[in-house]
Design a protein around this motif. Structure first.
Motif, mmCIF file in Angstrom:
data_model
loop_
_atom_site.group_PDB
_atom_site.id
_atom_site.type_symbol
_atom_site.label_atom_id
_atom_site.label_comp_id
_atom_site.label_asym_id
_atom_site.label_seq_id
_atom_site.Cartn_x
_atom_site.Cartn_y
_atom_site.Cartn_z
ATOM 1 N N TYR A 1 8.081 16.182 -0.933
ATOM 2 C CA TYR A 1 7.226 15.022 -1.149
ATOM 3 C C TYR A 1 7.800 13.791 -0.457
ATOM 4 C CZ TYR A 1 4.457 11.409 -3.321
ATOM 5 O OH TYR A 1 3.625 10.346 -3.524
ATOM 6 N N MET A 2 6.957 13.076 0.305
ATOM 7 C CA MET A 2 7.364 11.851 0.979
ATOM 8 C C MET A 2 6.299 10.787 0.741
ATOM 9 S SD MET A 2 8.775 13.138 4.703
ATOM 10 C CE MET A 2 7.325 14.122 5.092
ATOM 11 N N GLU A 3 6.730 9.538 0.662
ATOM 12 C CA GLU A 3 5.784 8.439 0.597
ATOM 13 C C GLU A 3 6.375 7.197 1.242
ATOM 14 O OE1 GLU A 3 4.986 8.099 -3.641
ATOM 15 O OE2 GLU A 3 6.290 6.335 -3.770
ATOM 16 N N ALA A 4 5.486 6.327 1.716
ATOM 17 C CA ALA A 4 5.891 5.076 2.351
ATOM 18 C C ALA A 4 5.135 3.935 1.700
ATOM 19 C CB ALA A 4 5.598 5.126 3.851
ATOM 20 N N TRP A 5 5.863 2.863 1.352
ATOM 21 C CA TRP A 5 5.250 1.660 0.812
ATOM 22 C C TRP A 5 5.103 0.670 1.956
ATOM 23 C CZ3 TRP A 5 7.891 0.371 -4.543
ATOM 24 C CH2 TRP A 5 7.956 1.543 -5.308
ATOM 25 N N LEU A 6 3.875 0.321 2.297
ATOM 26 C CA LEU A 6 3.608 -0.515 3.456
ATOM 27 C C LEU A 6 3.187 -1.922 3.030
ATOM 28 C CD1 LEU A 6 1.585 2.067 5.581
ATOM 29 C CD2 LEU A 6 4.064 1.715 5.500
ATOM 30 N N ALA A 7 3.828 -2.920 3.649
ATOM 31 C CA ALA A 7 3.564 -4.315 3.294
ATOM 32 C C ALA A 7 2.859 -5.051 4.423
ATOM 33 C CB ALA A 7 4.877 -5.021 2.964
ATOM 34 N N PRO A 8 1.782 -5.802 4.095
ATOM 35 C CA PRO A 8 1.160 -6.676 5.093
ATOM 36 C C PRO A 8 1.929 -7.987 5.109
ATOM 37 C CG PRO A 8 -0.091 -6.762 3.070
ATOM 38 C CD PRO A 8 1.076 -5.828 2.820
ATOM 39 N N LEU A 9 2.650 -8.244 6.178
ATOM 40 C CA LEU A 9 3.505 -9.419 6.217
ATOM 41 C C LEU A 9 2.811 -10.595 6.896
ATOM 42 C CD1 LEU A 9 6.948 -7.774 6.955
ATOM 43 C CD2 LEU A 9 5.883 -8.293 4.774
ATOM 44 N N GLY A 10 2.837 -11.758 6.250
ATOM 45 C CA GLY A 10 2.186 -12.939 6.790
ATOM 46 C C GLY A 10 0.680 -12.767 6.799
ATOM 47 N N VAL B 1 0.865 -1.177 0.000
ATOM 48 C CA VAL B 1 0.000 0.000 0.000
ATOM 49 C C VAL B 1 0.898 1.222 0.000
ATOM 50 C CG1 VAL B 1 -1.893 1.204 1.136
ATOM 51 C CG2 VAL B 1 -1.657 -1.276 1.401
ATOM 52 N N VAL B 2 0.740 2.092 -0.977
ATOM 53 C CA VAL B 2 1.558 3.296 -1.063
ATOM 54 C C VAL B 2 0.801 4.454 -0.411
ATOM 55 C CG1 VAL B 2 2.768 4.918 -2.565
ATOM 56 C CG2 VAL B 2 2.641 2.485 -3.181
ATOM 57 N N CYS B 3 1.406 5.025 0.633
ATOM 58 C CA CYS B 3 0.817 6.162 1.340
ATOM 59 C C CYS B 3 1.652 7.416 1.088
ATOM 60 C CB CYS B 3 0.774 5.925 2.848
ATOM 61 S SG CYS B 3 0.023 4.383 3.386
ATOM 62 N N GLU B 4 0.995 8.512 0.835
ATOM 63 C CA GLU B 4 1.700 9.786 0.842
ATOM 64 C C GLU B 4 1.859 10.206 2.292
ATOM 65 O OE1 GLU B 4 -0.423 12.548 -1.555
ATOM 66 O OE2 GLU B 4 0.251 11.657 -3.438
ATOM 67 N N ALA B 5 2.975 10.870 2.609
ATOM 68 C CA ALA B 5 3.251 11.263 3.989
ATOM 69 C C ALA B 5 3.494 12.766 4.069
ATOM 70 C CB ALA B 5 4.458 10.505 4.527
ATOM 71 N N ARG B 6 2.957 13.347 5.096
ATOM 72 C CA ARG B 6 3.162 14.778 5.330
ATOM 73 C C ARG B 6 3.694 14.987 6.736
ATOM 74 N NH1 ARG B 6 -1.396 19.415 6.319
ATOM 75 N NH2 ARG B 6 0.011 21.220 6.362
ATOM 76 N N TRP B 7 4.765 15.751 6.859
ATOM 77 C CA TRP B 7 5.360 16.062 8.152
ATOM 78 C C TRP B 7 4.779 17.373 8.678
ATOM 79 C CZ3 TRP B 7 8.882 20.088 9.604
ATOM 80 C CH2 TRP B 7 9.433 19.935 10.886
#
Length: 283
Positions: A237-246, A211-217
């Motif tokens: 611009y910042m973004e985080a790629w989040l993985a559901p593990l298991g 899941v790709v989230c845009e991030a704001r500080w």
């Protein structure tokens, strides 16, 4: 602090903490471990404009809903030319149904012949004590950190843990629907996430959707507004790629990137290995 450590410390403080950028898979085995003990080891790369500048390492132990992690960072690649600084961080606490309850966070690093140290004790949803070196310089412009600012916060390393309730029909995109209230010992800030898109990734210990989230500080306290405006950090611009593990509903960053004046800063797992536990996707 050198030109090498400045962008890393700034970005890490926003989402993964100075000297703790390597802890992307901290919760990979948390909910699949039950009462068992699970351990994780990993190596992580930090690049700017495609050039490797640092290497991170992680050791983790999860037992039931309790976690303990130790992470480190040192220059690598061209980073060894510009800096001899290195550092490490430790965090411990408990995982809730949809939140993290840290109990202790420490960080020590040395850069540009200066020492940086943090020791934070947390409990009951608030910061109980905080010892930091160096102290912030006094300035009439600086926004004071009050007791209200240190309630219901997480330390920078624990902030990467993102448990999501297993509600019936809930989509993975819901992991981006959160704001992380972070206190690093000097400043208080929020990381506001919002959903962008879904992607597929492979290698580096995880194969599957992210899941790709845009991030704001968002600065809250401890900062000087004029410095924030001059740095332009709020508009980067910042973004985080989040993985559901298991099979768990724990999401962790697979990749984090941020635009900087010298190119895109990327922190990404190089290799991950899990010992013990079950239902994990990182191997």
């Amino acid at each position: 602090m050198s030109q090498f450590t400045k962008p890393i410390r700034s970005f890490a403080a926003h989402l993964v903490a100075a000297a703790a950028i390597s802890a992307f898979s901290l919760a990979a085995v948390a909910q699949g471990a039950s009462a068992q003990t699970a351990r994780l080891g990993g190596v992580y790369d930090v690049t700017v404009a495609g050039l490797k500048i640092a290497r991170g390492s992680l050791s983790l132990v999860v037992q039931g809903n309790a976690y303990s992690a130790k992470a480190g960072m040192e220059p690598a690649g061209i980073g060894t030319i510009f800096s001899t600084g290195k550092g490490g961080a430790q965090a411990s606490g408990w995982l809730g149904r949809d939140n993290v309850r840290p109990s202790r966070y420490t960080m020590a690093s040395r850069a540009a012949d200066r020492d940086f140290y943090v020791d934070i004790a947390l409990g009951g949803g608030r910061v109980k004590s905080a010892d930091v070196t160096p102290k912030l310089k006094k300035s009439p412009e600086r926004i004071k950190v009050t007791p209200q600012h240190t309630r219901k916060v997480v330390d920078p390393l624990s902030a990467i843990l993102m448990p999501v309730p297993a509600n019936k029909g809930a989509k993975n995109e819901a992991v981006c629907d959160r704001t992380l209230p972070v206190y690093d010992g000097w400043t208080r800030f929020d990381i506001q996430l919002s959903y962008k898109e879904m992607r597929e990734v492979s290698g580096r210990g995880y194969d599957g959707p992210v899941v790709v989230c845009e991030a704001r500080w968002i600065p809250v306290a401890g900062h000087r507004p004029s410095r924030i405006k001059a740095s332009g950090i709020e508009n980067r611009y910042m973004e985080a790629w989040l993985a559901p593990l298991g099979k768990s509903r724990v999401f962790v960053p697979y990749r984090i990137q941020m635009a900087t004046a010298t190119g895109t800063l990327v922190v990404e797992a190089n290799r991950i290995k899990v010992y013990g536990g079950k239902d994990t996707a990182a191997r």
